[in-house]
Design an enzyme around this catalytic site. Structure first.
Site, PDB file in Angstrom:
ATOM      1  N   THR A 125       0.823  -1.206   0.000  1.00 18.89           N
ATOM      2  CA  THR A 125       0.000   0.000   0.000  1.00 18.89           C
ATOM      3  C   THR A 125       0.856   1.255   0.000  1.00 18.89           C
ATOM      4  O   THR A 125       2.019   1.242   0.463  1.00 18.89           O
ATOM      5  CB  THR A 125      -0.898   0.016   1.253  1.00 18.89           C
ATOM      6  OG1 THR A 125      -1.541   1.288   1.383  1.00 18.89           O
ATOM      7  CG2 THR A 125      -0.092  -0.230   2.525  1.00 18.89           C
ATOM      8  N   TYR A 168      -1.966   0.003  10.964  1.00 14.83           N
ATOM      9  CA  TYR A 168      -2.111  -0.557   9.614  1.00 14.83           C
ATOM     10  C   TYR A 168      -0.869  -0.280   8.773  1.00 14.83           C
ATOM     11  O   TYR A 168      -0.334  -1.170   8.101  1.00 14.83           O
ATOM     12  CB  TYR A 168      -3.344   0.028   8.933  1.00 14.83           C
ATOM     13  CG  TYR A 168      -3.472  -0.338   7.480  1.00 14.83           C
ATOM     14  CD1 TYR A 168      -3.865  -1.611   7.100  1.00 14.83           C
ATOM     15  CD2 TYR A 168      -3.192   0.590   6.478  1.00 14.83           C
ATOM     16  CE1 TYR A 168      -3.977  -1.957   5.759  1.00 14.83           C
ATOM     17  CE2 TYR A 168      -3.301   0.254   5.140  1.00 14.83           C
ATOM     18  CZ  TYR A 168      -3.695  -1.023   4.784  1.00 14.83           C
ATOM     19  OH  TYR A 168      -3.789  -1.364   3.452  1.00 14.83           O
TER      20      TYR A 168
END
Length: 346
Positions: A125, A168
């Site tokens: 990501t 995250y």
């Protein structure tokens, strides 16, 4: 020929990848815990479309024994399985860590244990770059844009320093680095795709993840939309068809690109602010949207556009879908599955 394993294959990107793999002549194993509500419909769709070319294993990547059995059968692995929401990671960082970091290490160990090296392509990501606070930005009518010409013209490249924010970001960033290091330490053929905002068919986004589809679903069902921050955040949105093509391009040349990370996104031509996307959605829906604002969310980037020149030069990959065309297509798909406001609101 052994099948291809797609962990998280019931998810949005995973099921599109599985579908493309079968259409190119591969058999596919979908490995998914089905923890996210509704994703079982994607497995049903794959089976209805492709029959016995798709097999499914309902299991968690934290289950080392079951994962090892699946990897043992595979010719290659696309590791899409993850805990995907920043908000969820803040609520339960331990579970986020176990799924994203331990799950990735389990997979790498399983691949390393195979008699022949099993390629692993990992879905990372843009959050591994943190909030990009060191990027000098200027507010413009099109949203926040870099002051410096390089990132303004091309986006953020792979040389941008890693800077993990939120649990995250830490968990995906740690997994990202483990995947790269297994190529260095164990000569396992691996590659990492650091994705920007992917959207497209079969996406059922929520407020926490998949914002393009989320905005569309709320708009089509006549429900209010909450913007976190001022809505001038800029993202380079990429149609899932182009994202899948990039993953396959990396796999085809995995021996050449092993141990490398690539930024994957829509690039400057598909860079839009959230408010620009909402204006286009309003046009497509044909009715005014009910939009409210709330505080910025932790770790949110005011600007991220992927510099994909390395991916393009190395693999010959090119974007083919303009963002307006892709959003229009997703709008029509969602109209079919949300035929009435009352049903969507129920």
């Amino acid at each position: 020929m052994r099948p291809v394993l797609v962990t998280g294959g019931a998810g949005f990107i995973g099921c599109n990848l599985a579908d493309r793999l079968v259409r190119e002549g591969h058999e596919v194993i979908v490995y998914d815990s089905l923890a996210r509500p509704g994703v079982e419909r994607n497995v049903d769709w794959l089976r209805e479309t492709h029959g016995d070319k798709v097999s499914a294993i309902t299991a968690d990547v934290r289950d080392m024994a079951e994962l090892t059995r699946a990897v043992r059968e595979a010719s290659a692995v696309f590791h899409m399985a993850a805990q995907v929401a920043v908000t969820t990671s803040l609520d339960d960082p331990r579970s986020d860590f176990e799924t994203n970091v331990l799950g990735a290490v389990n997979l790498l160990e399983a691949a390393r244990g195979n008699a022949e090296p099993t390629p692993v392509i990992f879905a990372s990501t843009n959050k591994v770059y943190g909030d990009l606070a060191d990027l000098d930005l200027s507010p413009t009518p099109e949203g926040y844009l870099p002051v410096d010409k390089g990132p303004r013209d091309h986006g953020v490249g792979e040389t941008q320093p890693l800077d993990f924010h939120t649990p995250y970001g830490c968990s995906k960033g740690a997994a990202d680095q483990y995947v790269l290091d297994y190529a260095r330490s164990y000569n396992l053929p691996t590659a990492v795709m650091r994705m920007s905002c992917i959207y497209g068919r079969r996406q059922r986004g929520t407020e926490d993840q998949g914002w393009v589809a989320h905005f569309l679903i709320r708009a089509l069902s006549g429900q209010p939309i909450t913007l976190y921050g001022d809505g001038q955040q800029v993202r380079d949105i990429l149609d899932v068809r182009d994202a899948v093509a990039a993953y396959l391009a990396v796999w085809r040349k995995i021996e050449r690109v092993s141990g490398r990370a690539f930024n994957l996104g829509g690039g400057p031509d598909n860079a839009v602010s959230l408010r620009t996307v909402l204006a286009e959605i309003e046009r497509l829906v044909g009715e005014p949207l009910d939009i409210s604002s709330s505080d910025w969310r932790q770790g949110d980037q005011r600007y991220f556009v992927a510099d994909t020149r390395t991916l393009e030069a190395t693999l010959g990959w090119q974007r083919t879908v303009r963002w307006r065309d892709g959003v229009a297509r997703l709008t029509e798909e969602l109209r079919d599955v949300l035929p009435a406001r009352a049903r969507a609101a129920a």
